[in-house]
Design a protein around this motif. Structure first.
Motif, PDB file in Angstrom:
ATOM      1  N   ARG A 166       0.924  -1.305  -0.081  1.00 51.54           N
ATOM      2  CA  ARG A 166      -0.062   0.052  -0.121  1.00 51.54           C
ATOM      3  C   ARG A 166       0.926   1.373   0.093  1.00 51.54           C
ATOM      4  O   ARG A 166       1.627   1.473   0.899  1.00 51.54           O
ATOM      5  CB  ARG A 166      -1.127   0.007   1.047  1.00 51.54           C
ATOM      6  CG  ARG A 166      -2.316  -0.666   1.025  1.00 51.54           C
ATOM      7  CD  ARG A 166      -3.016  -0.935   2.190  1.00 51.54           C
ATOM      8  NE  ARG A 166      -4.216  -0.060   2.238  1.00 51.54           N
ATOM      9  CZ  ARG A 166      -5.343  -0.583   1.749  1.00 51.54           C
ATOM     10  NH1 ARG A 166      -5.324  -1.751   1.195  1.00 51.54           N
ATOM     11  NH2 ARG A 166      -6.332   0.073   1.971  1.00 51.54           N
ATOM     12  N   LYS A 167       0.712   1.867  -0.989  1.00 54.22           N
ATOM     13  CA  LYS A 167       1.618   3.156  -1.086  1.00 54.22           C
ATOM     14  C   LYS A 167       1.193   4.367  -0.141  1.00 54.22           C
ATOM     15  O   LYS A 167       0.106   4.375   0.385  1.00 54.22           O
ATOM     16  CB  LYS A 167       1.638   3.564  -2.714  1.00 54.22           C
ATOM     17  CG  LYS A 167       1.966   2.632  -3.677  1.00 54.22           C
ATOM     18  CD  LYS A 167       2.472   3.238  -4.928  1.00 54.22           C
ATOM     19  CE  LYS A 167       3.312   2.319  -5.748  1.00 54.22           C
ATOM     20  NZ  LYS A 167       2.238   1.956  -6.671  1.00 54.22           N
ATOM     21  N   LYS A 168       2.339   5.093   0.357  1.00 56.54           N
ATOM     22  CA  LYS A 168       2.056   5.923   1.108  1.00 56.54           C
ATOM     23  C   LYS A 168       0.915   7.132   0.784  1.00 56.54           C
ATOM     24  O   LYS A 168      -0.015   7.437   1.825  1.00 56.54           O
ATOM     25  CB  LYS A 168       3.235   6.751   1.432  1.00 56.54           C
ATOM     26  CG  LYS A 168       3.467   7.956   2.357  1.00 56.54           C
ATOM     27  CD  LYS A 168       4.690   8.465   2.690  1.00 56.54           C
ATOM     28  CE  LYS A 168       4.626   9.793   3.483  1.00 56.54           C
ATOM     29  NZ  LYS A 168       5.802  10.364   3.959  1.00 56.54           N
ATOM     30  N   PHE A 169       0.875   7.751  -0.411  1.00 57.25           N
ATOM     31  CA  PHE A 169      -0.018   8.642  -0.628  1.00 57.25           C
ATOM     32  C   PHE A 169      -1.390   7.977  -1.373  1.00 57.25           C
ATOM     33  O   PHE A 169      -2.000   8.650  -2.011  1.00 57.25           O
ATOM     34  CB  PHE A 169       0.574   9.614  -1.396  1.00 57.25           C
ATOM     35  CG  PHE A 169       1.611  10.525  -0.788  1.00 57.25           C
ATOM     36  CD1 PHE A 169       1.205  11.554  -0.010  1.00 57.25           C
ATOM     37  CD2 PHE A 169       3.030  10.245  -1.039  1.00 57.25           C
ATOM     38  CE1 PHE A 169       2.324  12.441   0.486  1.00 57.25           C
ATOM     39  CE2 PHE A 169       3.930  11.001  -0.240  1.00 57.25           C
ATOM     40  CZ  PHE A 169       3.765  11.855   0.621  1.00 57.25           C
ATOM     41  N   SER A 170      -1.540   6.865  -1.206  1.00 60.47           N
ATOM     42  CA  SER A 170      -2.801   6.112  -1.523  1.00 60.47           C
ATOM     43  C   SER A 170      -4.056   6.568  -0.692  1.00 60.47           C
ATOM     44  O   SER A 170      -4.057   7.212   0.418  1.00 60.47           O
ATOM     45  CB  SER A 170      -2.678   4.849  -1.630  1.00 60.47           C
ATOM     46  OG  SER A 170      -2.315   4.171  -0.131  1.00 60.47           O
ATOM     47  N   HIS A 171      -5.337   6.397  -1.206  1.00 53.93           N
ATOM     48  CA  HIS A 171      -6.301   7.016  -0.649  1.00 53.93           C
ATOM     49  C   HIS A 171      -7.528   5.890  -0.901  1.00 53.93           C
ATOM     50  O   HIS A 171      -7.231   5.151  -1.715  1.00 53.93           O
ATOM     51  CB  HIS A 171      -6.824   8.350  -1.036  1.00 53.93           C
ATOM     52  CG  HIS A 171      -7.127   8.402  -2.628  1.00 53.93           C
ATOM     53  ND1 HIS A 171      -8.232   8.069  -3.314  1.00 53.93           N
ATOM     54  CD2 HIS A 171      -6.154   8.915  -3.594  1.00 53.93           C
ATOM     55  CE1 HIS A 171      -7.762   8.315  -4.565  1.00 53.93           C
ATOM     56  NE2 HIS A 171      -6.613   8.606  -4.808  1.00 53.93           N
ATOM     57  N   LYS A 172      -8.763   5.914  -0.267  1.00 55.16           N
ATOM     58  CA  LYS A 172      -9.516   4.715  -0.492  1.00 55.16           C
ATOM     59  C   LYS A 172     -10.055   4.452  -2.074  1.00 55.16           C
ATOM     60  O   LYS A 172     -10.325   3.454  -2.156  1.00 55.16           O
ATOM     61  CB  LYS A 172     -10.951   4.950   0.378  1.00 55.16           C
ATOM     62  CG  LYS A 172     -11.727   6.202   0.343  1.00 55.16           C
ATOM     63  CD  LYS A 172     -13.006   6.023   1.131  1.00 55.16           C
ATOM     64  CE  LYS A 172     -13.961   7.081   0.725  1.00 55.16           C
ATOM     65  NZ  LYS A 172     -13.726   8.548   1.601  1.00 55.16           N
TER      66      LYS A 172
END
Ligand SMILES: NC(=O)C1=CN([C@@H]2O[C@H](COP(=O)(O)OP(=O)(O)OC[C@H]3O[C@@H](n4cnc5c(N)ncnc54)[C@H](O)[C@@H]3O)[C@@H](O)[C@H]2O)[C@@H](O)CC1
Ligand SMILES: Nc1ncnc2c1ncn2[C@@H]1O[C@H](COP(=O)(O)OP(=O)(O)O)[C@@H](O)[C@H]1O
Ligand SMILES: [K+]
Length: 507
Positions: free
Chosen positions: A237-243
């Motif tokens: 899961r990448k740091k700047f990911s969002h839902k």
């Protein structure tokens, strides 16, 4: 990990002998030493009396080499050679010569032989290996019968004597019933199949350094998914990911009296990394779902539609650009109107290229027509997760043995262009390319209502996150089994329930 056929294993042996290079007798030495490493860890010296039964081929040669290696370790040993034929292999002959310098060998050459077994005994079965060419009879048959009656643990070298590695035995065949099978480098297809469980026991693979380049080049049809291979599929899961990065899943599930299936499936979905989940189900399920799983959204079927799951609300506007994956099936019930709802959703998903996982009653509904014409509505590359009874319904026929079941499974996946996860111990995942991947995790504690609903939710979550259908099927089935294994560790196989599988999902 590839599962090879006997002729391919023989080619791998020959290639290794030629290209390493290594003499055949030294490869046998390596195999026997790998067996001994396993054996001495599991059957501690001093605690057991070891009785080794050897045939006359290379499997028997292994047995003799194993005896020679166990002797200096201090094992109390008795070695028997069963003379069932005049033909002996060169490696057998050489190992007999080497062993007889150390310890005497007892010959069994007629059926009236007597071996007394004691509680402390453990048997090593090196009678026949992958060279088995016909069912056991005569002396070999009677030796195997006596070993099976001994009530002491039997450890088979490479494969239980009498068991065919990649074709079905007859029901009446005499086959060693091993406690453990310690097999050389490549698992055999026979190990994957329920019909052979009582012969194979717990099986283990030991490495014997066969040429990896050769194995790499073989086009295998069957695979065994090892933990290492499957865990590589997990996307970080990448740091700047969002839902939004992790997709919006639609789960179509539940009916009056079967909302539990929807809850299990929905909770497993949310525990498997999805960004958002909407559950589409009956109006009376709303309060239950919102209370038990507040993380999920709820889309209720139109009022006036019954407590059975019947929906006529699928259209481009409420599906396209909204959902990245659709899961359908757990707890829907079976009737003609439900079937029509499912077909409508299948057609829409096919049109919009939305990946689907189709389970349980969705499969039963699609199997309703005499000529199975509903199956043509299933979008290509969908994942179907039947248990054996549901798969028989899809086919409208049964199978005579597990090998025929695998043939039918491959045919179905190829002809329909779908992925079929045929559930059970070693769930068999058949791909449209004709390959079958057997799962390596899971346990009999999962043989309980609700376990399958959990799997559907997990696979749905992976599809919504953008895993390819092949990855979602292999990873989902594996993680489901792994969570089941952790649940069994914590609660015990008898006592765990499907909710415990969900509580142990972690990847
Ligand atoms: N080839 C190699 O380099 C290696 C072979 N290894 C061992 O070799 C084994 C295979 O050896 P073989 O190919 O010699 O096979 P087997 O040891 O299984 O014996 C085959 C012999 O038994 C006869 N036979 C088969 N079925 C029979 C039956 N029902 N009744 C009477 N006779 C029967 C065959 O005609 C043949 O002569 C493997 O399972 C493994 O244990 C290992 O040592 C690893 C390396
Ligand atoms: N003996 C077993 N060993 C490993 N896994 C098992 C075993 N029995 C069942 N399972 C797993 O549990 C799940 C059961 O699914 P299913 O039969 O559809 O249950 P339900 O429909 O009641 O939820 C499958 O994923 C199956 O692979
Ligand atoms: K054997």
């Amino acid at each position: 990990m590839k599962i090879l056929f006997v002729n391919e294993i023989r080619e791998a042996d020959a290639y290794t002998i030629l290209h390493e290079p290594i003499d055949s007798i030294d490869l046998m030495e390596r195999a026997s030493s790998a067996f001994v490493s396993w054996f001495k860890e599991n059957y501690l010296v001093g605690n057991y009396k070891v009785k080794i039964f050897c045939g006359l081929g290379d499997n028997g040669g292994d047995g003799l080499a194993i005896a020679r290696m166990l002797h200096p370790l201090g094992y109390d040993l008795e070695v028997f050679v069963v003379k069932f034929s005049k033909k002996i292999s060169e490696n057998f002959d050489q190992n007999l010569y080497r062993l007889e310098k150390q310890i005497p060998v007892k010959i069994i050459d007629n059926e009236s032989f007597i071996v007394n077994f004691e509680k402390k005994d453990v048997i090593i079965d090196a009678l026949l290996g992958s060279g088995l060419s016909r069912s056991l009879e005569g002396l070999l048959k009677s030796v195997v019968e006596k070993l099976n009656e001994s009530e002491v643990p039997i450890i088979s070298v490479d494969i239980p004597s009498g068991l065919f590695a990649n074709k079905s035995n007859n029901l009446s065949d005499t086959i060693i019933k091993a406690t453990h099978t310690v097999s050389f480098q490549i698992p055999k297809l026979a190990f994957m199949l329920p019909q052979n469980a009582e012969f194979v026991g717990d099986w283990h693979i030991v490495d014997i350094g066969l040429n990896e380049d050769f194995i790499e080049k073989v086009t295998a049809k069957f695979f065994y998914s090892t933990p290492l291979e499957v865990e590589k599929l997990i996307k970080p899961r990448k740091k700047f990911s969002h839902k939004g990065t992790f997709g919006h899943a639609l789960l179509v599930s539940g009916s009056y009296g079967m909302m539990g299936a929807a809850i299990l499936s929905a909770r497993a979905c949310m525990r498997s990394g999805v960004g958002k989940l909407t559950v589409h189900s009956i109006p009376s399920g709303l309060a239950i779902m919102q209370m038990l799983l507040p993380e999920a959204m709820y889309w209720e079927t139109a009022s006036g539609e019954s407590d059975l799951f019947i929906s006529t609300q699928y259209n481009i506007e409420n599906i396209a650009n909204k959902f990245q994956a659709v899961g359908i099936g757990p707890g829907l019930g079976v009737n003609i109107k439900i079937k029509e709802s499912i077909e409508q959703l299948c057609e829409l998903c096919a049109e919009l290229s939305i990946p689907m996982v189709i389970d349980a009653d969705a499969l039963n509904n699609l199997s309703m027509d005499e000529n199975r014409e509903s199956l043509s509505k299933i979008p290509k590359n969908s994942i179907l997760t039947p248990h054996p009874k549901e798969f028989q319904n899809l086919l409208n026929k049964s199978w005579k043995d597990d090998y025929e079941k695998l043939e039918l499974l491959t045919q179905f996946a190829v002809n329909q262009g779908v992925i079929v996860c045929l559930k059970g111990a070693n769930t068999a995942i058949a791909l449209p390319d004709g390959t079958i991947h057997f799962n390596s995790s899971g346990n009999a504690g999962m043989a309980k209502a609700g376990s399958g609903d959990v799997l559907t939710g997990m696979i749905l979550a992976l599809l919504a996150q953008g895993y390819s259908p092949k990855e979602a099927a292999i990873l989902g089935v594996y993680q489901h089994g792994l969570a089941g294994d952790k649940a069994a560790q914590n609660r015990g196989m008898n006592n765990m329930i499907a909710s415990d599988i969900i509580e142990n999902i972690r990847f």
